[in-house]
Design a protein around this motif. Structure first.
Motif, mmCIF file in Angstrom:
data_model
loop_
_atom_site.group_PDB
_atom_site.id
_atom_site.type_symbol
_atom_site.label_atom_id
_atom_site.label_comp_id
_atom_site.label_asym_id
_atom_site.label_seq_id
_atom_site.Cartn_x
_atom_site.Cartn_y
_atom_site.Cartn_z
ATOM 1 N N LEU A 1 -2.931 -11.760 -29.384
ATOM 2 C CA LEU A 1 -3.942 -10.748 -29.687
ATOM 3 C C LEU A 1 -5.240 -11.083 -28.967
ATOM 4 O O LEU A 1 -5.776 -12.179 -29.139
ATOM 5 C CB LEU A 1 -4.196 -10.697 -31.198
ATOM 6 C CG LEU A 1 -2.991 -10.409 -32.096
ATOM 7 C CD1 LEU A 1 -3.386 -10.488 -33.561
ATOM 8 C CD2 LEU A 1 -2.398 -9.032 -31.790
ATOM 9 N N GLU A 2 -5.712 -10.123 -28.201
ATOM 10 C CA GLU A 2 -7.017 -10.286 -27.557
ATOM 11 C C GLU A 2 -7.900 -9.199 -28.169
ATOM 12 O O GLU A 2 -7.742 -8.021 -27.877
ATOM 13 C CB GLU A 2 -6.845 -10.137 -26.033
ATOM 14 C CG GLU A 2 -7.976 -10.731 -25.249
ATOM 15 C CD GLU A 2 -9.000 -9.691 -24.873
ATOM 16 O OE1 GLU A 2 -9.988 -9.553 -25.647
ATOM 17 O OE2 GLU A 2 -8.826 -9.032 -23.844
ATOM 18 N N LEU A 3 -8.785 -9.619 -29.068
ATOM 19 C CA LEU A 3 -9.481 -8.657 -29.929
ATOM 20 C C LEU A 3 -10.968 -8.560 -29.578
ATOM 21 O O LEU A 3 -11.370 -8.912 -28.483
ATOM 22 C CB LEU A 3 -9.251 -9.050 -31.389
ATOM 23 C CG LEU A 3 -7.768 -9.253 -31.764
ATOM 24 C CD1 LEU A 3 -7.602 -9.709 -33.199
ATOM 25 C CD2 LEU A 3 -6.954 -7.978 -31.508
ATOM 26 N N PRO B 1 -16.888 -14.728 -15.658
ATOM 27 C CA PRO B 1 -15.960 -15.866 -15.658
ATOM 28 C C PRO B 1 -14.475 -15.529 -15.504
ATOM 29 O O PRO B 1 -13.668 -16.434 -15.315
ATOM 30 C CB PRO B 1 -16.202 -16.500 -17.040
ATOM 31 C CG PRO B 1 -16.679 -15.370 -17.898
ATOM 32 C CD PRO B 1 -17.402 -14.412 -17.001
ATOM 33 N N SER B 2 -14.083 -14.250 -15.589
ATOM 34 C CA SER B 2 -12.639 -13.921 -15.637
ATOM 35 C C SER B 2 -11.927 -14.222 -14.321
ATOM 36 O O SER B 2 -12.480 -14.004 -13.243
ATOM 37 C CB SER B 2 -12.453 -12.437 -15.946
ATOM 38 O OG SER B 2 -13.110 -12.094 -17.125
ATOM 39 N N ALA B 3 -10.680 -14.669 -14.418
ATOM 40 C CA ALA B 3 -9.823 -14.892 -13.239
ATOM 41 C C ALA B 3 -8.387 -15.044 -13.732
ATOM 42 O O ALA B 3 -8.159 -15.373 -14.902
ATOM 43 C CB ALA B 3 -10.250 -16.151 -12.485
ATOM 44 N N THR C 1 -16.822 -3.768 -22.242
ATOM 45 C CA THR C 1 -15.937 -4.889 -21.911
ATOM 46 C C THR C 1 -15.996 -5.857 -23.081
ATOM 47 O O THR C 1 -17.083 -6.124 -23.603
ATOM 48 C CB THR C 1 -16.444 -5.585 -20.624
ATOM 49 O OG1 THR C 1 -16.540 -4.613 -19.596
ATOM 50 C CG2 THR C 1 -15.546 -6.701 -20.182
ATOM 51 N N CYS C 2 -14.837 -6.378 -23.475
ATOM 52 C CA CYS C 2 -14.821 -7.268 -24.652
ATOM 53 C C CYS C 2 -15.689 -8.506 -24.443
ATOM 54 O O CYS C 2 -16.179 -9.092 -25.395
ATOM 55 C CB CYS C 2 -13.409 -7.731 -24.959
ATOM 56 S SG CYS C 2 -12.296 -6.375 -25.219
ATOM 57 N N ILE C 3 -15.831 -8.937 -23.171
ATOM 58 C CA ILE C 3 -16.620 -10.150 -22.932
ATOM 59 C C ILE C 3 -18.035 -9.845 -22.443
ATOM 60 O O ILE C 3 -18.751 -10.738 -22.009
ATOM 61 C CB ILE C 3 -15.908 -11.110 -21.953
ATOM 62 C CG1 ILE C 3 -15.682 -10.461 -20.587
ATOM 63 C CG2 ILE C 3 -14.611 -11.621 -22.524
ATOM 64 C CD1 ILE C 3 -15.280 -11.474 -19.502
ATOM 65 N N ARG D 1 -7.728 -5.080 -7.707
ATOM 66 C CA ARG D 1 -7.479 -6.387 -7.084
ATOM 67 C C ARG D 1 -7.292 -7.477 -8.164
ATOM 68 O O ARG D 1 -6.431 -8.343 -8.052
ATOM 69 C CB ARG D 1 -8.605 -6.752 -6.114
ATOM 70 C CG ARG D 1 -8.630 -5.837 -4.887
ATOM 71 C CD ARG D 1 -9.543 -6.359 -3.815
ATOM 72 N NE ARG D 1 -10.950 -6.241 -4.175
ATOM 73 C CZ ARG D 1 -11.721 -5.174 -3.940
ATOM 74 N NH1 ARG D 1 -11.223 -4.132 -3.305
ATOM 75 N NH2 ARG D 1 -12.980 -5.148 -4.304
ATOM 76 N N TYR D 2 -8.128 -7.380 -9.190
ATOM 77 C CA TYR D 2 -8.031 -8.326 -10.323
ATOM 78 C C TYR D 2 -6.646 -8.176 -10.973
ATOM 79 O O TYR D 2 -5.952 -9.167 -11.228
ATOM 80 C CB TYR D 2 -9.161 -7.986 -11.293
ATOM 81 C CG TYR D 2 -9.266 -8.757 -12.582
ATOM 82 C CD1 TYR D 2 -9.160 -10.135 -12.629
ATOM 83 C CD2 TYR D 2 -9.538 -8.079 -13.788
ATOM 84 C CE1 TYR D 2 -9.305 -10.827 -13.833
ATOM 85 C CE2 TYR D 2 -9.683 -8.762 -14.983
ATOM 86 C CZ TYR D 2 -9.563 -10.126 -15.004
ATOM 87 O OH TYR D 2 -9.714 -10.812 -16.192
ATOM 88 N N ALA D 3 -6.230 -6.927 -11.189
ATOM 89 C CA ALA D 3 -4.928 -6.666 -11.831
ATOM 90 C C ALA D 3 -3.793 -7.219 -10.966
ATOM 91 O O ALA D 3 -2.863 -7.865 -11.466
ATOM 92 C CB ALA D 3 -4.758 -5.166 -12.051
HETATM 93 C C1 SIN Z 1 -11.594 -7.135 -21.625
HETATM 94 O O1 SIN Z 1 -12.511 -6.386 -21.864
HETATM 95 O O2 SIN Z 1 -10.883 -7.531 -22.538
HETATM 96 C C2 SIN Z 1 -11.213 -7.595 -20.252
HETATM 97 C C3 SIN Z 1 -12.290 -8.228 -19.495
HETATM 98 C C4 SIN Z 1 -11.814 -9.182 -18.431
HETATM 99 O O3 SIN Z 1 -10.616 -9.430 -18.276
HETATM 100 O O4 SIN Z 1 -12.673 -9.719 -17.745
#
Ligand code: SIN
Length: 476
Positions: free
Chosen positions: A246-248, A438-440, A280-282, A102-104
């Motif tokens: 770049l999302e690192l 927080p993601s959206a 998850t990166c965050i 759904r997020y995608a």
């Molecule tokens: C990520 O791990 O880079 C994605 C996490 C997100 O979009 O909330």
């Protein structure tokens, strides 16, 4: 076991190539194969995208939005199949996989609309005989290199704005989770995207990414992955001054201040820390709790963590699935052992779970943590929550910023003035204040410092695929 294919120039391709196994991390079983493509296949995809560029970018934003909305609809109609594919290939619990679909899909909706708002400008001239304008143009062919941990959302967060802006794409999914990308490509075919606009190449990361980087027809690379690879891409982009987003890596601090609503803080930290088993990166990676509430927080938090159910992501009860592979599992174990050796206390968890060929680690809470431990310096990417006691706001901010990363940070405080002062001092691109999720689609996602370049999502996510062309018009 099914043999999946790549998609190049409007055709399913790669049947003649060697294959690469896709392995379910819950049990080590091979669930499918994809072609092991390389430079030649990447070149073919780039040529196809380049041929498609003129006609795709000539469509109106409304026409391109139609394709994106169709794809969004198809994703939602096929939520269950996409979610199951994701869970099978990378272990995420089904409830999270459904949420990710759904997020995608929400990125496709957002960027379909945002594409209609790529406004140019008319700027007042300093001379009567001139008119000054800024026109907006798509950047050109885009290479989208995506990670295994969010195989659907990281693709749509990249290709959504690229396609909406008028840029054909070459998708290169990770070798661990390429099947979600194959399924998404099937839906792109069903949505009717014209030939060459959407291409998918699987196989050798170095060869495919190498070709995307060195081929002059690719004008932009958008990448999510490690800081180490991001730095390599920056070096490789120099000769052509290729555009990069770049999302690192991240190493998110979570600051729990003594005026926090404890239940809210516990809930927020669990949600952030254990999302996708901590991969998850965050995800919160370092938890700093003020001394006045430290003991109570550790106790309440550990009680919640003990309730998390570990297991195969296909089981509806599962909260924590397997880690992606053996390297991931060993890294988590190494971080926990190092911290324990240096004096941290394992409050709960602290060991792998022995399931034949399954990559499981128990959700872990460690207290009495200190700065010198590896898990306070490096991203653990696993279900481990290290908690360190802090005394003052200044100390919390200093420790939070003491890292080359700057992706996400979290603050739990009910005092507005205090929260604002703390957040103003945090060098992070994303801050959750009393919010662990927080993601959206409509907000900018990205990091400061070594966590990246640029932003995805929101209107900034669209700008990343647009060039400004200043036009000075003499009218006398
Ligand atoms: C990520 O791990 O880079 C994605 C996490 C997100 O979009 O909330």
């Amino acid at each position: 076991m099914k043999k999946y294919l790549m998609y190049v120039d409007g055709e399913w391709a790669g049947n003649e190539l060697d294959t690469m196994d896709v392995v379910n991390p819950a049990n080590g079983e091979v669930i499918g194969t994809v072609p092991y493509g390389g430079k030649k296949e990447a070149q073919a995809a780039i040529e196809a995208a380049d041929r498609a560029f003129s006609s795709w970018s000539s469509l109106t934003a409304y026409e391109r939005a139609g394709y994106l909305k169709k794809l969004q609809e198809l994703m939602l109609e096929n939520e269950e199949e996409l979610a199951e594919t994701m869970t099978l290939e990378m272990g995420k619990p089904m409830k999270e996989s459904r949420g990710e679909v759904r997020y995608a899909a929400s990125f496709l909706e957002w960027f379909a609309e945002e594409g209609k708002r790529v406004y140019g400008e008319t700027i007042p001239s300093h001379l009567g005989g001139k008119r000054l304008q800024v026109w907006k143009k798509p950047v050109g062919v885009v290479g989208a290199i995506t990670p295994w941990n969010f195989p659907a959302a990281m693709l749509t967060r990249k290709i959504g704005p690229a396609l909406a802006a008028g840029c054909p794409v070459i998708m290169k999914p990770s070798r661990e989770s390429p099947l979600t990308a194959v399924k998404l490509t099937e839906l792109c075919v069903e949505a009717g995207f014209p030939k060459g606009v959407v291409n998918l190449v699987t196989g050798s990361s170095s060869q495919i990414a190498g070709e995307l980087m060195q081929n002059e027809k690719v004008r932009k690379i958008t990448f999510t992955g490690s800081t180490e690879i991001g730095k390599q891409l920056i070096r490789q982009s120099a000769d052509q001054v290729k555009k990069l987003s770049l999302e690192l890596g991240g190493h998110a601090p979570m600051l729990v201040m003594d005026d926090a609503d404890l239940d809210k803080a516990v809930k927020g930290v669990v949600a952030s820390k254990f999302r996708n088993a901590g991969q998850t990166c965050i995800c919160g990676n370092r938890i700093f709790v003020q001394s006045g509430i430290y003991d109570e927080f550790v106790q309440k938090f550990s009680e919640e963590v003990q309730k998390l159910k570990v297991g195969d992501g296909l089981d509806e009860e599962t909260d924590i699935g397997p880690l992606i592979n053996k390297d991931g599992l060993e890294k988590v174990a190494r971080h926990v052992e190092d911290a324990a050796r240096k004096g941290a206390k394992v409050v709960t968890g602290g060991k792998p779970i022995t399931v034949k060929n399954g990559m499981y680690y128990t959700p872990t809470v460690m207290s009495e943590v200190s700065e010198d431990m590896i898990l306070m310096k490096e991203e653990t990417f696993g279900p481990v929550a290290p908690i360190m006691k802090v005394e003052t706001d200044e100390e919390a901010v200093r420790l939070a910023n003491q890292t080359p990363y700057g992706l996400a940070a979290y603050v739990f405080s009910e005092n507005v003035a205090r929260g604002m002062k703390i957040i103003e001092q945090l060098d992070y691109g994303i801050v959750g204040w009393n919010d662990g999720a927080p993601s959206a689609a409509q907000v900018p996602f990205g990091g400061m410092k070594e966590s990246g370049i640029g932003r995805e999502g929101g209107h900034e996510g669209m700008d990343a695929f647009i060039e400004s062309q200043y036009v000075s018009i003499g009218i006398d």
